[in-house]
Design a protein around this motif. Structure first.
Motif, PDB file in Angstrom:
ATOM      1  N   UNK A 127     -47.816  22.527  65.934  1.00 26.24           N
ATOM      2  CA  UNK A 127     -48.726  22.067  66.988  1.00 26.24           C
ATOM      3  C   UNK A 127     -47.930  21.673  68.221  1.00 26.24           C
ATOM      4  N   UNK A 128     -48.592  21.580  69.376  1.00 28.93           N
ATOM      5  CA  UNK A 128     -47.891  21.183  70.598  1.00 28.93           C
ATOM      6  C   UNK A 128     -47.333  19.765  70.497  1.00 28.93           C
ATOM      7  N   UNK A 129     -46.152  19.599  71.057  1.00 31.07           N
ATOM      8  CA  UNK A 129     -45.551  18.271  71.195  1.00 31.07           C
ATOM      9  C   UNK A 129     -46.088  17.709  72.505  1.00 31.07           C
ATOM     10  N   UNK A 142     -39.912  11.959  77.576  1.00 31.79           N
ATOM     11  CA  UNK A 142     -39.036  10.878  77.111  1.00 31.79           C
ATOM     12  C   UNK A 142     -37.879  11.391  76.271  1.00 31.79           C
ATOM     13  N   UNK A 143     -38.136  12.417  75.463  1.00 35.08           N
ATOM     14  CA  UNK A 143     -37.129  12.983  74.546  1.00 35.08           C
ATOM     15  C   UNK A 143     -37.099  14.498  74.722  1.00 35.08           C
ATOM     16  N   UNK A 188     -39.989  17.790  67.178  1.00 31.93           N
ATOM     17  CA  UNK A 188     -41.159  17.448  66.378  1.00 31.93           C
ATOM     18  C   UNK A 188     -42.135  16.604  67.182  1.00 31.93           C
ATOM     19  N   UNK A 189     -43.397  16.706  66.797  1.00 34.02           N
ATOM     20  CA  UNK A 189     -44.428  15.879  67.420  1.00 34.02           C
ATOM     21  C   UNK A 189     -44.344  14.457  66.855  1.00 34.02           C
ATOM     22  N   UNK A 190     -45.118  13.571  67.416  1.00 32.99           N
ATOM     23  CA  UNK A 190     -45.100  12.176  66.972  1.00 32.99           C
ATOM     24  C   UNK A 190     -45.493  12.079  65.494  1.00 32.99           C
ATOM     25  N   UNK A 191     -46.473  12.834  65.082  1.00 33.21           N
ATOM     26  CA  UNK A 191     -46.957  12.766  63.702  1.00 33.21           C
ATOM     27  C   UNK A 191     -45.931  13.225  62.692  1.00 33.21           C
TER      28      UNK A 191
END
Length: 106
Positions: free
Chosen positions: A86-88, A95-96, A101-104
């Motif tokens: 999925x989109x980040x 910020x990074x 990887x996405x937050x999840x």
């Protein structure tokens, strides 16, 4: 798969990553010169040499991460989570920039 969110600017991201990489390379070169000077000067304390070496190692890691992010952008994979596909989020990429990887999934 290129990020398909309508507000994601792939070209802008690539330009930002190139600028980040250029800055990281410049910083690494500066620290390499500083470290060489520390090594050649017998009056420099070992702790100071170690501090500069630690900074230099970090700068080398930053260059590697920036190169990896740019390769992902050039292949159309930048901004896509390597775990779930999925989109980040754009804020996370801001910020990074070298995140994969996405937050999840992080």
């Amino acid at each position: 798969a290129v990020v398909s969110t309508p507000d994601f600017d792939q070209a802008g991201a690539s330009a930002r990553l190139r600028a980040d990489l250029a800055h990281a390379i410049e910083q690494r070169a500066h620290l390499e010169r500083e470290y060489a000077e520390c090594l050649s000067n017998p009056d420099v304390l070992q702790e100071d040499r170690d501090s500069v070496r630690t900074l230099l190692e970090g700068a080398r890691g930053t260059v590697e991460a920036a190169e990896h992010a740019l390769r992902r952008a050039e292949s159309g994979q930048y901004g896509v989570c390597q775990s779930c596909g999925k989109p980040i989020g754009e804020a996370r990429l801001e910020a990074l920039p070298d995140t994969t990887t996405c937050v999840h999934c992080s």
